[in-house]
Scaffold this active site. Structure first.
Site, mmCIF file in Angstrom:
data_model
loop_
_atom_site.group_PDB
_atom_site.id
_atom_site.type_symbol
_atom_site.label_atom_id
_atom_site.label_comp_id
_atom_site.label_asym_id
_atom_site.label_seq_id
_atom_site.Cartn_x
_atom_site.Cartn_y
_atom_site.Cartn_z
ATOM 1 N N THR A 66 39.032 41.820 49.180
ATOM 2 C CA THR A 66 39.866 42.744 49.953
ATOM 3 C C THR A 66 40.017 42.307 51.405
ATOM 4 O OG1 THR A 66 39.232 44.562 48.526
ATOM 5 C CG2 THR A 66 40.002 45.163 50.708
ATOM 6 N N ASP A 100 39.667 37.372 43.545
ATOM 7 C CA ASP A 100 39.043 38.691 43.489
ATOM 8 C C ASP A 100 37.638 38.467 42.948
ATOM 9 O OD1 ASP A 100 40.072 41.905 43.128
ATOM 10 O OD2 ASP A 100 38.188 41.303 42.171
ATOM 11 N N SER A 101 36.647 39.133 43.504
ATOM 12 C CA SER A 101 35.269 38.766 43.148
ATOM 13 C C SER A 101 34.905 39.101 41.703
ATOM 14 C CB SER A 101 34.261 39.373 44.112
ATOM 15 O OG SER A 101 34.089 40.735 43.885
ATOM 16 N N SER A 102 35.711 39.905 41.018
ATOM 17 C CA SER A 102 35.441 40.142 39.589
ATOM 18 C C SER A 102 35.620 38.853 38.793
ATOM 19 C CB SER A 102 36.384 41.215 39.034
ATOM 20 O OG SER A 102 36.074 42.438 39.635
ATOM 21 N N ASP A 104 32.875 43.609 45.165
ATOM 22 C CA ASP A 104 32.459 44.035 43.814
ATOM 23 C C ASP A 104 31.281 43.238 43.265
ATOM 24 O OD1 ASP A 104 34.396 45.941 43.935
ATOM 25 O OD2 ASP A 104 35.815 44.918 42.613
ATOM 26 N N THR A 131 13.421 48.447 36.137
ATOM 27 C CA THR A 131 13.669 49.893 36.089
ATOM 28 C C THR A 131 15.132 50.230 36.406
ATOM 29 O OG1 THR A 131 13.199 52.026 37.127
ATOM 30 C CG2 THR A 131 12.728 50.098 38.459
ATOM 31 N N GLN A 132 15.619 51.292 35.767
ATOM 32 C CA GLN A 132 16.990 51.761 36.059
ATOM 33 C C GLN A 132 17.048 52.470 37.416
ATOM 34 O OE1 GLN A 132 18.446 54.094 32.694
ATOM 35 N NE2 GLN A 132 17.856 52.489 31.267
HETATM 36 N N1 ASP Z 1 38.120 43.859 44.008
HETATM 37 C C1 ASP Z 1 37.745 43.429 45.325
HETATM 38 C C2 ASP Z 1 36.831 42.237 45.170
HETATM 39 O O1 ASP Z 1 35.672 42.390 44.886
HETATM 40 C C3 ASP Z 1 37.093 44.538 46.057
HETATM 41 C C4 ASP Z 1 36.611 44.209 47.447
HETATM 42 O O2 ASP Z 1 36.735 43.127 47.967
HETATM 43 O O3 ASP Z 1 36.082 45.118 48.093
HETATM 44 O O4 ASP Z 1 37.267 41.124 45.301
#
Ligand code: ASP
Length: 356
Positions: free
Chosen positions: A28, A72-74, A105, A292-293
């Protein structure tokens, strides 16, 4: 012991020559609103720099390397972790510190991974990002980035880096990377380190807490580790979990390591079938670590009768480690030195867990 660094004049003088490499992976923070569609899109570096004129204000010498395309970090995983760590490693002698722009993320995963990949790190590697894009009026991008750069450049009276660790700076706190978790998808304070205090706090002053910082042996050279084995899984227990679900996961072909997310102080249902499945998996050579959760606190196997079966099955304790740190540490150890992975998973390698 605290060290306060007054920003502005005093810092300017001291760090005039600090040279920082800014590595932009995306997220972002690098985005602007497209004038036509209204959607958020990655900005090219020239546009990004136009929003951040402070980068060339002369306080620090900042050079930029941007990944193409920005990500995007996903979509970030071991291959990009290697690209990031290798960029630091290849340019290690040229810069005083490194700042990595990254989406929020999966930032805790990437930053944890780099903390294990860069063994004997002696310079700051500060991850940061923002909740609002740089091109949005109320964005947190500017403050996060400029303070991250200042921290990456900060040196003590002898000229040594104050925080030569992999860290995450966000909102007003600097955390050890492998202690962090993304905790909020909405607030500017997106990260927390539940089981270890902040290494620095930023307000009018930046207050460093050097007694909490980990300093590696300066006589040892920086060593890069990049071989990840991704044959791992996270098994989160829940009341009512069925044998078929556990069995399917533990019998996954090629599986080598499991992060077992348990209740409270490391507890699990006492069903015999669960014990049998875990024991059989351990006997097949799968490493299972108890995490642990709960965000805060530690696994204490043996405290309650409901964790005895886990001990008997050969499940290891993850103490107070985060899932992000445990998963990345497990993947790297399985890839780099599988024969020692079990033993090293029980050890604190770079401040990621507290063993009482
Ligand atoms: N989806 C974005 C990412 O992780 C969210 C962010 O940067 O805050 O790349």
């Amino acid at each position: 012991m605290c060290k306060k660094n007054r920003n502005f004049a005093a810092k300017k003088k001291k760090n005039t020559m600090s040279k920082i490499l800014l590595i932009s992976t995306g997220g972002t923070i690098t985005m602007v609103r497209d004038a036509v569609s209204g959607a958020l899109v990655p900005a090219d570096m020239e546009t990004f720099k136009a929003f951040m004129p402070e980068l060339s204000a002369g306080d620090f010498q900042v050079e930029i390397q941007a990944f193409t395309p920005l990500i995007d970090s996903s979509d970030i995983g071991p291959a990009i972790w290697e690209q990031m760590a290798r960029t630091v490693y290849d340019h290690y002698d040229e810069y005083d510190g490194f700042v990595i722009l990254h989406g929020t993320d999966t930032m805790s995963y990437s930053a944890s991974a780099l903390s294990f990949m860069l063994e004997n790190l002696g310079k700051p590697v500060v991850f940061t990002g923002s909740q609002l894009p740089v091109g949005v009026l109320r964005s947190d991008a500017k403050e996060n980035l400029l303070t991250a750069i200042e921290i990456a450049a900060a040196k003590d009276e002898e000229g040594n880096a104050i925080v030569p660790e992999v860290t995450i700076y966000f909102e007003d706190r600097l955390f050890r990377a492998n202690r962090t978790t993304k905790r909020n998808a909405e607030h500017f304070s997106a990260f927390n380190s539940y089981n270890y205090p902040a290494l620095a706090k930023a307000g009018v002053h930046i207050t460093y807490l050097p007694h909490l910082v980990r300093y590696s042996d300066p006589t040892k050279p920086l060593t890069l580790h990049t071989a990840f084995d991704t044959n791992v899984a996270v098994l989160k227990l829940f009341p009512g979990i069925q044998p078929a679900v556990v069995r399917a996961l533990l019998r996954t072909r090629g599986l080598k390591g499991v992060v077992l997310e348990t209740f409270g102080a490391g507890n699990a249902p006492s069903d015999k079938w669960l014990y049998r499945e875990l024991k059989a998996a351990v006997d097949r050579g799968i490493i299972i670590v108890n995490k642990t959760q709960c965000n805060t606190g530690s696994v204490e196997m043996g405290l309650y009768a409901v964790s005895l079966n886990l001990m008997k099955a050969g499940v290891l304790s993850g103490h107070d480690i985060t899932t992000e740190a445990l998963l990345t540490k497990m993947m790297l150890l399985l890839g780099e030195q599988p024969e020692n992975a079990k033993e090293l998973l029980c050890k604190d390698l770079c401040g990621e867990m507290t063993i009482d």
